[in-house]
Motif scaffolding. Structure first.
Motif, PDB file in Angstrom:
ATOM      1  N   ILE A 109       0.846  -1.196   0.000  1.00  0.00           N
ATOM      2  CA  ILE A 109       0.000   0.000   0.000  1.00  0.00           C
ATOM      3  C   ILE A 109       0.879   1.242   0.000  1.00  0.00           C
ATOM      4  O   ILE A 109       1.999   1.218   0.494  1.00  0.00           O
ATOM      5  CB  ILE A 109      -0.969   0.014   1.207  1.00  0.00           C
ATOM      6  CG1 ILE A 109      -0.209  -0.070   2.530  1.00  0.00           C
ATOM      7  CG2 ILE A 109      -1.982  -1.118   1.083  1.00  0.00           C
ATOM      8  CD1 ILE A 109      -1.082   0.055   3.762  1.00  0.00           C
ATOM      9  N   ASP A 110       0.351   2.293  -0.578  1.00  0.00           N
ATOM     10  CA  ASP A 110       1.097   3.551  -0.567  1.00  0.00           C
ATOM     11  C   ASP A 110       0.682   4.365   0.654  1.00  0.00           C
ATOM     12  O   ASP A 110      -0.080   3.896   1.498  1.00  0.00           O
ATOM     13  CB  ASP A 110       0.929   4.305  -1.885  1.00  0.00           C
ATOM     14  CG  ASP A 110      -0.512   4.749  -2.142  1.00  0.00           C
ATOM     15  OD1 ASP A 110      -1.273   4.968  -1.177  1.00  0.00           O
ATOM     16  OD2 ASP A 110      -0.881   4.887  -3.316  1.00  0.00           O
ATOM     17  N   TRP A 111       1.163   5.576   0.746  1.00  0.00           N
ATOM     18  CA  TRP A 111       0.975   6.403   1.937  1.00  0.00           C
ATOM     19  C   TRP A 111      -0.393   7.073   2.002  1.00  0.00           C
ATOM     20  O   TRP A 111      -0.685   7.766   2.958  1.00  0.00           O
ATOM     21  CB  TRP A 111       2.076   7.463   2.013  1.00  0.00           C
ATOM     22  CG  TRP A 111       2.059   8.386   0.837  1.00  0.00           C
ATOM     23  CD1 TRP A 111       1.434   9.600   0.759  1.00  0.00           C
ATOM     24  CD2 TRP A 111       2.657   8.175  -0.429  1.00  0.00           C
ATOM     25  NE1 TRP A 111       1.611  10.157  -0.482  1.00  0.00           N
ATOM     26  CE2 TRP A 111       2.367   9.286  -1.243  1.00  0.00           C
ATOM     27  CE3 TRP A 111       3.418   7.144  -0.975  1.00  0.00           C
ATOM     28  CZ2 TRP A 111       2.807   9.406  -2.557  1.00  0.00           C
ATOM     29  CZ3 TRP A 111       3.851   7.267  -2.281  1.00  0.00           C
ATOM     30  CH2 TRP A 111       3.551   8.379  -3.047  1.00  0.00           C
ATOM     31  N   LEU A 156       0.409  -7.081   4.588  1.00  0.00           N
ATOM     32  CA  LEU A 156       0.450  -5.736   4.022  1.00  0.00           C
ATOM     33  C   LEU A 156       1.885  -5.220   4.042  1.00  0.00           C
ATOM     34  O   LEU A 156       2.641  -5.509   4.965  1.00  0.00           O
ATOM     35  CB  LEU A 156      -0.454  -4.781   4.798  1.00  0.00           C
ATOM     36  CG  LEU A 156      -1.946  -5.079   4.728  1.00  0.00           C
ATOM     37  CD1 LEU A 156      -2.730  -4.050   5.542  1.00  0.00           C
ATOM     38  CD2 LEU A 156      -2.439  -5.113   3.292  1.00  0.00           C
ATOM     39  N   GLN A 157       2.226  -4.456   3.026  1.00  0.00           N
ATOM     40  CA  GLN A 157       3.560  -3.867   2.909  1.00  0.00           C
ATOM     41  C   GLN A 157       3.424  -2.375   2.654  1.00  0.00           C
ATOM     42  O   GLN A 157       2.597  -1.939   1.887  1.00  0.00           O
ATOM     43  CB  GLN A 157       4.303  -4.515   1.735  1.00  0.00           C
ATOM     44  CG  GLN A 157       5.632  -3.852   1.431  1.00  0.00           C
ATOM     45  CD  GLN A 157       6.354  -4.554   0.299  1.00  0.00           C
ATOM     46  OE1 GLN A 157       6.771  -5.687   0.447  1.00  0.00           O
ATOM     47  NE2 GLN A 157       6.495  -3.878  -0.831  1.00  0.00           N
ATOM     48  N   GLY A 158       4.264  -1.608   3.279  1.00  0.00           N
ATOM     49  CA  GLY A 158       4.285  -0.171   3.021  1.00  0.00           C
ATOM     50  C   GLY A 158       4.586   0.555   4.306  1.00  0.00           C
ATOM     51  O   GLY A 158       5.082  -0.042   5.251  1.00  0.00           O
ATOM     52  N   ASN A 159       4.277   1.725   4.403  1.00  0.00           N
ATOM     53  CA  ASN A 159       3.683   2.636   3.463  1.00  0.00           C
ATOM     54  C   ASN A 159       4.099   4.076   3.765  1.00  0.00           C
ATOM     55  O   ASN A 159       3.348   4.995   3.543  1.00  0.00           O
ATOM     56  CB  ASN A 159       2.162   2.490   3.439  1.00  0.00           C
ATOM     57  CG  ASN A 159       1.463   3.084   4.653  1.00  0.00           C
ATOM     58  OD1 ASN A 159       2.007   3.129   5.744  1.00  0.00           O
ATOM     59  ND2 ASN A 159       0.252   3.550   4.468  1.00  0.00           N
ATOM     60  N   LEU A 160       5.314   4.273   4.248  1.00  0.00           N
ATOM     61  CA  LEU A 160       5.762   5.629   4.576  1.00  0.00           C
ATOM     62  C   LEU A 160       5.889   6.473   3.313  1.00  0.00           C
ATOM     63  O   LEU A 160       6.451   6.029   2.317  1.00  0.00           O
ATOM     64  CB  LEU A 160       7.110   5.600   5.300  1.00  0.00           C
ATOM     65  CG  LEU A 160       7.543   6.945   5.889  1.00  0.00           C
ATOM     66  CD1 LEU A 160       6.743   7.249   7.150  1.00  0.00           C
ATOM     67  CD2 LEU A 160       9.026   6.960   6.182  1.00  0.00           C
ATOM     68  N   ASP A 161       5.363   7.672   3.362  1.00  0.00           N
ATOM     69  CA  ASP A 161       5.486   8.613   2.247  1.00  0.00           C
ATOM     70  C   ASP A 161       6.968   8.872   2.005  1.00  0.00           C
ATOM     71  O   ASP A 161       7.671   9.361   2.891  1.00  0.00           O
ATOM     72  CB  ASP A 161       4.773   9.912   2.601  1.00  0.00           C
ATOM     73  CG  ASP A 161       4.795  10.946   1.502  1.00  0.00           C
ATOM     74  OD1 ASP A 161       5.583  10.811   0.543  1.00  0.00           O
ATOM     75  OD2 ASP A 161       4.024  11.922   1.612  1.00  0.00           O
ATOM     76  N   PRO A 162       7.477   8.549   0.828  1.00  0.00           N
ATOM     77  CA  PRO A 162       8.913   8.702   0.591  1.00  0.00           C
ATOM     78  C   PRO A 162       9.398  10.144   0.686  1.00  0.00           C
ATOM     79  O   PRO A 162      10.576  10.376   0.958  1.00  0.00           O
ATOM     80  CB  PRO A 162       9.117   8.135  -0.815  1.00  0.00           C
ATOM     81  CG  PRO A 162       7.778   8.085  -1.431  1.00  0.00           C
ATOM     82  CD  PRO A 162       6.782   7.993  -0.328  1.00  0.00           C
TER      83      PRO A 162
END
Length: 153
Positions: free
Chosen positions: A60-62, A88-94
């Motif tokens: 998942i994205d941020w 689930l994998q993610g999801n810190l805003d880069p």
């Protein structure tokens, strides 16, 4: 990773069937190989990705809270009568890696808490940018290790 450019109806028609076919064909040959799907921006399709495909991991994205994503995926699997775990994998805003170390630590800890005690893979919501400071990635990774250990206690 451009799934979010499609609306829910178009995603269901033009993307989901092909994602499902890819996962099914790979799993038919290599059933024990974990598979990850990343439909960036398509959080509206979490339930479909969990119940209509054979992916083991949904990245998942941020743009979605991990706790919300976890609840939606688990409820969809239960409603479909599927007894399997979807990680689930993610999801810190880069873009947070452009911030200072303390901001990175705080938001990374929040992200990890959002996943709770469930199985998850901590990651950036969409990878690194060439101008990121590698030391900021180190802060992210170290914080993930500390926060994850605390959650497992």
């Amino acid at each position: 990773s451009w799934a979010g450019e499609l609306g829910p109806r178009d995603f269901a028609e033009f993307s989901l069937p092909y994602l499902a076919r890819i996962a099914a064909r790979v799993k038919a040959v290599w059933p024990d190989v974990p598979m990850t799907v990343f439909a960036k921006g398509a959080h509206y399709a979490l339930e479909q990705l969990a119940t209509e495909t054979a992916f083991d991991v949904i990245s998942i994205d941020w743009t979605i809270d991990p706790a919300v994503a976890r609840t939606r995926v688990d409820r969809a699997l239960e409603a479909a009568g599927q007894r399997r775990t979807v990680v689930l994998q993610g999801n810190l805003d880069p873009t947070l890696l452009f911030g200072g170390p303390e901001a990175i630590r705080q938001r990374t800890q929040e992200m990890c808490r959002g996943f709770g005690g469930s199985a998850h893979i901590a990651n950036l919501g969409h990878g690194m940018m060439p101008s990121h400071d590698p030391e900021h990635l180190r802060v992210f990774l170290e914080t993930v290790h500390v926060a994850s250990r605390a959650l497992r206690k």
